[in-house]
Motif scaffolding. Structure first.
Motif, mmCIF file in Angstrom:
data_model
loop_
_atom_site.group_PDB
_atom_site.id
_atom_site.type_symbol
_atom_site.label_atom_id
_atom_site.label_comp_id
_atom_site.label_asym_id
_atom_site.label_seq_id
_atom_site.Cartn_x
_atom_site.Cartn_y
_atom_site.Cartn_z
ATOM 1 N N ALA A 1 3.657 5.412 -5.785
ATOM 2 C CA ALA A 1 3.792 5.368 -7.123
ATOM 3 C C ALA A 1 2.747 6.261 -7.748
ATOM 4 N N LYS A 2 1.548 5.954 -6.854
ATOM 5 C CA LYS A 2 0.504 6.965 -7.581
ATOM 6 C C LYS A 2 0.673 8.604 -7.295
ATOM 7 N N SER A 3 1.340 8.895 -6.248
ATOM 8 C CA SER A 3 1.817 10.333 -6.240
ATOM 9 C C SER A 3 2.875 10.753 -7.315
ATOM 10 N N ALA A 4 3.584 9.924 -7.778
ATOM 11 C CA ALA A 4 4.583 10.187 -8.827
ATOM 12 C C ALA A 4 4.038 10.125 -10.104
ATOM 13 N N SER B 1 0.380 9.897 -11.185
ATOM 14 C CA SER B 1 -1.092 9.979 -10.874
ATOM 15 C C SER B 1 -1.743 9.977 -12.281
ATOM 16 N N LYS B 2 -1.309 10.664 -13.481
ATOM 17 C CA LYS B 2 -1.596 10.705 -14.485
ATOM 18 C C LYS B 2 -1.933 9.197 -15.212
ATOM 19 N N THR B 3 -0.940 8.472 -14.969
ATOM 20 C CA THR B 3 -0.832 7.127 -15.598
ATOM 21 C C THR B 3 -1.867 6.075 -14.746
ATOM 22 N N PHE B 4 -2.088 6.312 -13.476
ATOM 23 C CA PHE B 4 -3.081 5.642 -12.791
ATOM 24 C C PHE B 4 -4.281 5.722 -13.188
ATOM 25 N N ASP B 5 -4.459 7.272 -13.401
ATOM 26 C CA ASP B 5 -6.150 7.660 -13.549
ATOM 27 C C ASP B 5 -6.346 7.132 -15.175
ATOM 28 N N GLU B 6 -5.474 7.426 -16.002
ATOM 29 C CA GLU B 6 -5.559 6.900 -17.504
ATOM 30 C C GLU B 6 -5.882 5.381 -17.672
ATOM 31 N N ASN B 7 -5.141 4.598 -16.744
ATOM 32 C CA ASN B 7 -5.460 3.184 -16.579
ATOM 33 C C ASN B 7 -6.352 2.566 -15.867
ATOM 34 N N GLY B 8 -7.195 3.565 -15.134
ATOM 35 C CA GLY B 8 -8.217 3.218 -14.142
ATOM 36 C C GLY B 8 -7.542 2.216 -12.892
ATOM 37 N N ILE B 9 -6.464 2.527 -12.610
ATOM 38 C CA ILE B 9 -5.768 1.584 -11.429
ATOM 39 C C ILE B 9 -6.412 2.216 -10.007
ATOM 40 N N GLU B 10 -7.145 1.454 -9.356
ATOM 41 C CA GLU B 10 -7.441 1.654 -7.979
ATOM 42 C C GLU B 10 -6.510 0.926 -7.206
ATOM 43 N N ILE B 11 -5.872 1.736 -6.314
ATOM 44 C CA ILE B 11 -4.862 0.809 -5.346
ATOM 45 C C ILE B 11 -5.394 -0.072 -4.547
ATOM 46 N N MET B 12 -6.707 0.335 -3.837
ATOM 47 C CA MET B 12 -7.175 -0.731 -3.033
ATOM 48 C C MET B 12 -7.727 -1.827 -3.671
ATOM 49 N N ASP B 13 -8.572 -1.667 -4.748
ATOM 50 C CA ASP B 13 -8.985 -2.832 -5.542
ATOM 51 C C ASP B 13 -7.813 -3.777 -5.934
ATOM 52 N N PHE B 14 -6.704 -3.185 -5.963
ATOM 53 C CA PHE B 14 -5.638 -3.839 -6.452
ATOM 54 C C PHE B 14 -5.130 -4.798 -5.193
ATOM 55 N N ILE B 15 -5.235 -4.247 -4.126
ATOM 56 C CA ILE B 15 -4.598 -4.945 -2.966
ATOM 57 C C ILE B 15 -5.454 -6.085 -2.513
ATOM 58 N N TYR B 16 -6.879 -5.535 -2.633
ATOM 59 C CA TYR B 16 -7.799 -6.710 -2.365
ATOM 60 C C TYR B 16 -7.633 -7.823 -3.117
ATOM 61 N N LEU C 1 1.077 -1.248 -0.064
ATOM 62 C CA LEU C 1 0.057 0.141 -0.127
ATOM 63 C C LEU C 1 1.013 1.148 0.028
ATOM 64 N N ALA C 2 1.980 1.204 0.707
ATOM 65 C CA ALA C 2 2.645 2.355 0.831
ATOM 66 C C ALA C 2 3.457 2.672 -0.643
ATOM 67 N N LEU C 3 3.880 1.435 -1.192
ATOM 68 C CA LEU C 3 4.619 1.480 -2.422
ATOM 69 C C LEU C 3 3.561 1.990 -3.509
ATOM 70 N N MET C 4 2.540 1.636 -3.579
ATOM 71 C CA MET C 4 1.374 1.817 -4.594
ATOM 72 C C MET C 4 1.208 3.449 -4.335
#
Length: 140
Positions: free
Chosen positions: A46-49, A51-66, A40-43
């Protein structure tokens, strides 16, 4: 007055032994919780660095973790709350996470230094070969 102080100390001692939060049935084991919080800390970093890539690809951190740890949000929240109610346990989990992050950072620093040293040596070698070539042209 003395009786009041003893009474208050007795209540304090008894309340410290009382569980604030009951242990959930599906408690995430301490080691797995540390793995989850580390990822979670790493994700989040990464998202703070990126964020555009995460948003463009629809990556939700918590969904990934779950999905990765095969848990649900309720299990995570209940386990987190339970560990938070035991400060020494929670602290040891976070110390483990911090140690892993420091270890990863040190590894990355070593790799960066090794790469930079390699680049520097290659540049020096190139400069030396150019200098040698120049010297051979000047001194026939």
């Amino acid at each position: 007055m003395r009786k009041l102080v003893l009474f208050l100390m007795g209540i304090l001692i008894l309340s410290c032994g009382e569980k604030v939060v009951e242990k959930p049935e599906n408690l995430i084991p301490k080691e797995k919780m540390a793995d989850i919080l580390h990822d979670l800390a790493l994700m989040n970093a990464a998202k703070s660095a990126f964020s555009k890539t995460f948003d463009e690809n629809g990556i939700e951190i918590m969904d990934f973790i779950y999905k990765k740890y095969q848990i649900d949000s309720v299990q995570f929240v209940e386990s987190d709350l339970y560990y938070a109610s035991i400060p020494l346990e929670y602290q040891s989990i976070y110390e483990d996470v911090e140690a892993r992050i420091d270890e990863r950072k040190n590894m990355m620093d070593r790799m960066t230094k090794k790469r930079n040293d390699s680049i520097r040596r290659a540049q020096e070698k190139r400069r030396d070969s150019i200098r040698s070539a120049k010297d051979s042209l000047v001194d026939p």
